[in-house]
Motif scaffolding. Sequence first.
Motif, mmCIF file in Angstrom:
data_model
loop_
_atom_site.group_PDB
_atom_site.id
_atom_site.type_symbol
_atom_site.label_atom_id
_atom_site.label_comp_id
_atom_site.label_asym_id
_atom_site.label_seq_id
_atom_site.Cartn_x
_atom_site.Cartn_y
_atom_site.Cartn_z
ATOM 1 N N ALA A 198 -38.741 15.110 23.337
ATOM 2 C CA ALA A 198 -38.586 14.522 24.668
ATOM 3 C C ALA A 198 -38.025 13.104 24.563
ATOM 4 N N ALA A 199 -38.539 12.334 23.606
ATOM 5 C CA ALA A 199 -38.088 10.949 23.435
ATOM 6 C C ALA A 199 -36.638 10.885 22.953
ATOM 7 N N ILE A 200 -36.257 11.804 22.070
ATOM 8 C CA ILE A 200 -34.867 11.850 21.590
ATOM 9 C C ILE A 200 -33.908 12.134 22.737
ATOM 10 N N SER A 201 -34.267 13.098 23.572
ATOM 11 C CA SER A 201 -33.416 13.426 24.728
ATOM 12 C C SER A 201 -33.318 12.243 25.682
ATOM 13 N N LEU A 202 -34.428 11.534 25.858
ATOM 14 C CA LEU A 202 -34.422 10.359 26.732
ATOM 15 C C LEU A 202 -33.556 9.249 26.133
ATOM 16 N N HIS A 203 -33.619 9.094 24.820
ATOM 17 C CA HIS A 203 -32.780 8.108 24.132
ATOM 18 C C HIS A 203 -31.295 8.428 24.337
ATOM 19 N N VAL A 204 -30.940 9.706 24.150
ATOM 20 C CA VAL A 204 -29.548 10.122 24.329
ATOM 21 C C VAL A 204 -29.117 9.909 25.773
ATOM 22 N N LEU A 205 -29.994 10.206 26.700
ATOM 23 C CA LEU A 205 -29.684 10.034 28.122
ATOM 24 C C LEU A 205 -29.438 8.564 28.457
ATOM 25 N N ILE A 206 -30.269 7.675 27.910
ATOM 26 C CA ILE A 206 -30.141 6.237 28.171
ATOM 27 C C ILE A 206 -28.881 5.667 27.523
ATOM 28 N N ASN A 207 -28.580 6.141 26.315
ATOM 29 C CA ASN A 207 -27.448 5.568 25.582
ATOM 30 C C ASN A 207 -26.107 6.193 25.914
ATOM 31 N N TYR A 208 -26.118 7.471 26.303
ATOM 32 C CA TYR A 208 -24.845 8.160 26.507
ATOM 33 C C TYR A 208 -24.705 8.818 27.884
ATOM 34 N N GLY A 209 -25.754 8.814 28.685
ATOM 35 C CA GLY A 209 -25.661 9.411 30.016
ATOM 36 C C GLY A 209 -24.622 8.712 30.860
ATOM 37 N N ALA A 210 -23.674 9.470 31.390
ATOM 38 C CA ALA A 210 -22.535 8.879 32.111
ATOM 39 C C ALA A 210 -22.972 7.990 33.259
ATOM 40 N N ASN A 258 -26.430 18.715 22.185
ATOM 41 C CA ASN A 258 -27.492 18.667 23.197
ATOM 42 C C ASN A 258 -27.928 20.067 23.619
ATOM 43 N N TYR A 259 -26.957 20.951 23.810
ATOM 44 C CA TYR A 259 -27.283 22.320 24.228
ATOM 45 C C TYR A 259 -27.982 23.084 23.105
ATOM 46 N N LEU A 260 -27.543 22.858 21.875
ATOM 47 C CA LEU A 260 -28.199 23.503 20.737
ATOM 48 C C LEU A 260 -29.638 23.010 20.588
ATOM 49 N N SER A 261 -29.852 21.719 20.821
ATOM 50 C CA SER A 261 -31.206 21.161 20.722
ATOM 51 C C SER A 261 -32.124 21.761 21.777
ATOM 52 N N PHE A 262 -31.603 21.947 22.981
ATOM 53 C CA PHE A 262 -32.405 22.568 24.042
ATOM 54 C C PHE A 262 -32.780 24.000 23.669
ATOM 55 N N ALA A 263 -31.801 24.754 23.132
ATOM 56 C CA ALA A 263 -32.076 26.132 22.709
ATOM 57 C C ALA A 263 -33.127 26.157 21.614
ATOM 58 N N LEU A 264 -33.065 25.186 20.686
ATOM 59 C CA LEU A 264 -34.037 25.107 19.598
ATOM 60 C C LEU A 264 -35.435 24.828 20.136
ATOM 61 N N VAL A 265 -35.547 23.903 21.079
ATOM 62 C CA VAL A 265 -36.846 23.571 21.665
ATOM 63 C C VAL A 265 -37.437 24.784 22.376
ATOM 64 N N ALA A 266 -36.612 25.482 23.147
ATOM 65 C CA ALA A 266 -37.088 26.664 23.870
ATOM 66 C C ALA A 266 -37.541 27.755 22.906
ATOM 67 N N MET A 267 -36.769 27.979 21.857
ATOM 68 C CA MET A 267 -37.110 29.012 20.872
ATOM 69 C C MET A 267 -38.385 28.632 20.120
ATOM 70 N N MET A 268 -38.513 27.362 19.745
ATOM 71 C CA MET A 268 -39.699 26.926 19.013
ATOM 72 C C MET A 268 -40.939 27.027 19.882
ATOM 73 N N MET A 269 -40.803 26.716 21.148
ATOM 74 C CA MET A 269 -41.927 26.832 22.078
ATOM 75 C C MET A 269 -42.400 28.281 22.169
ATOM 76 N N PHE A 270 -41.464 29.202 22.312
ATOM 77 C CA PHE A 270 -41.802 30.619 22.461
ATOM 78 C C PHE A 270 -42.478 31.166 21.202
ATOM 79 N N TYR A 271 -41.864 30.943 20.042
ATOM 80 C CA TYR A 271 -42.395 31.525 18.811
ATOM 81 C C TYR A 271 -43.674 30.846 18.348
ATOM 82 N N SER A 272 -43.816 29.550 18.607
ATOM 83 C CA SER A 272 -45.040 28.855 18.214
ATOM 84 C C SER A 272 -46.242 29.391 18.979
#
Length: 391
Positions: free
Chosen positions: A49-61, A233-247
């Motif tokens: 969550a923090a990484i996504s927020l960092h990317v949003l703050i630094n690169y969000g248009a 970013n899209y790959l990271s979201f897919a990874l988070v969703a997959m990890m949530m499901f399998y965990s």
Amino acid sequence: MSEPLFNFHDTILIATICLSGLFVVLILFARHERHYSDYSLAGFFLAQAAISLHVLINYGAAFRDTALAASPDLFYFFGIAFWLEGPLLFLYTRSLLYRNYTFKRSYSVYFLPSLAYIIYVSIIFYSLSFGDKIAHIETIKGMDAPSTQHFIEAIRESLRVFFGVLCILDIRKAQTNIRDRFSNIDKINLSWLTVLVISFVAVRVWILFIVFLSIGLPKISDPVFDALGLAGNYLSFALVAMMMFYSLRSSPFVIGHVVKDNEAVEGFAADPALKLKIETYMSEQKPYLHHLLNLDQLSSGLEMNPRALSAVIKHSFQTNFYEFVNSYRIDEAKSILDDPREIDKTMIEIAGECGFNSKATYNTFFKKLAGCTPTEYRKKSLKKGKVANGK
């Protein structure tokens, strides 16, 4: 009309933040019993969550200017999550694999890069005045040529890949250890964890590629660089969703049942008497007929230390516990298949009587050791019996 705060691609980062936050709440408050792995996993998702927020703050248009106008301190604040992500994934993997897992002081070394990062940003940014912080941000924003910032990002991403590789090595060690401790491993499945960690490494390698590309080709066009970053970013979201499901689905079947630390026996010397003792016990007592036989149970019956027994099997029989026990089960199955009085028994019945939990494992081992399927073996055996009897 006011300008939008987020664009379409920012929504995938927001979705990652929300999904990660939701899962943390689910782990910490919805489960009645919690394991060390739950806390490591919660920390890992907080980092996502923090990484996504960092990317949003630094690169969000659109969001970048709004966030930094609120406080320039946000520019580096959530960046610590990049450095924490790898160690947290490593600790999560370890806490799943190792029985009686506890956090060791030696594990603190994995967080030294995070501490170094905190010291670094405190010196080069947080010690500055408000105006100098704004100037620093603008300098970073307009930087095209490779800089210290780029090389630090390269180190950061390399460390994330490094911790992923450590996790893969730990899982491989566990898979070997499983075969040294259990005779039936159908319900101990590490494939989901392997897939998750390999996916994690693949996504981090992609991001590392982007960082090296920005260093090697600083003049690369913005549309190309942006497209590569968005893909990450899209790959990271897919990874988070997959990890949530399998965990949620699979981790309860692994925790505390796979391996123990420090299983090695130093200075082992083969003892023919011990080998004979084991062979006699296996032939007379037939403990392998017990479906859930494991190393601890067999060592108890033999009045041996589990680690010593594992070492004897490995060195004197040149195999692991899993294959050692199942070889006796196959011999038992052969004796049943050779007996014409047992011709009405089905393969499933024979597999169960011999200690196998599944027909698939039974068939696989039988073909491996006998060179044919159980059905083919029975046909050949019965045919030989008829010839021997002169029929």
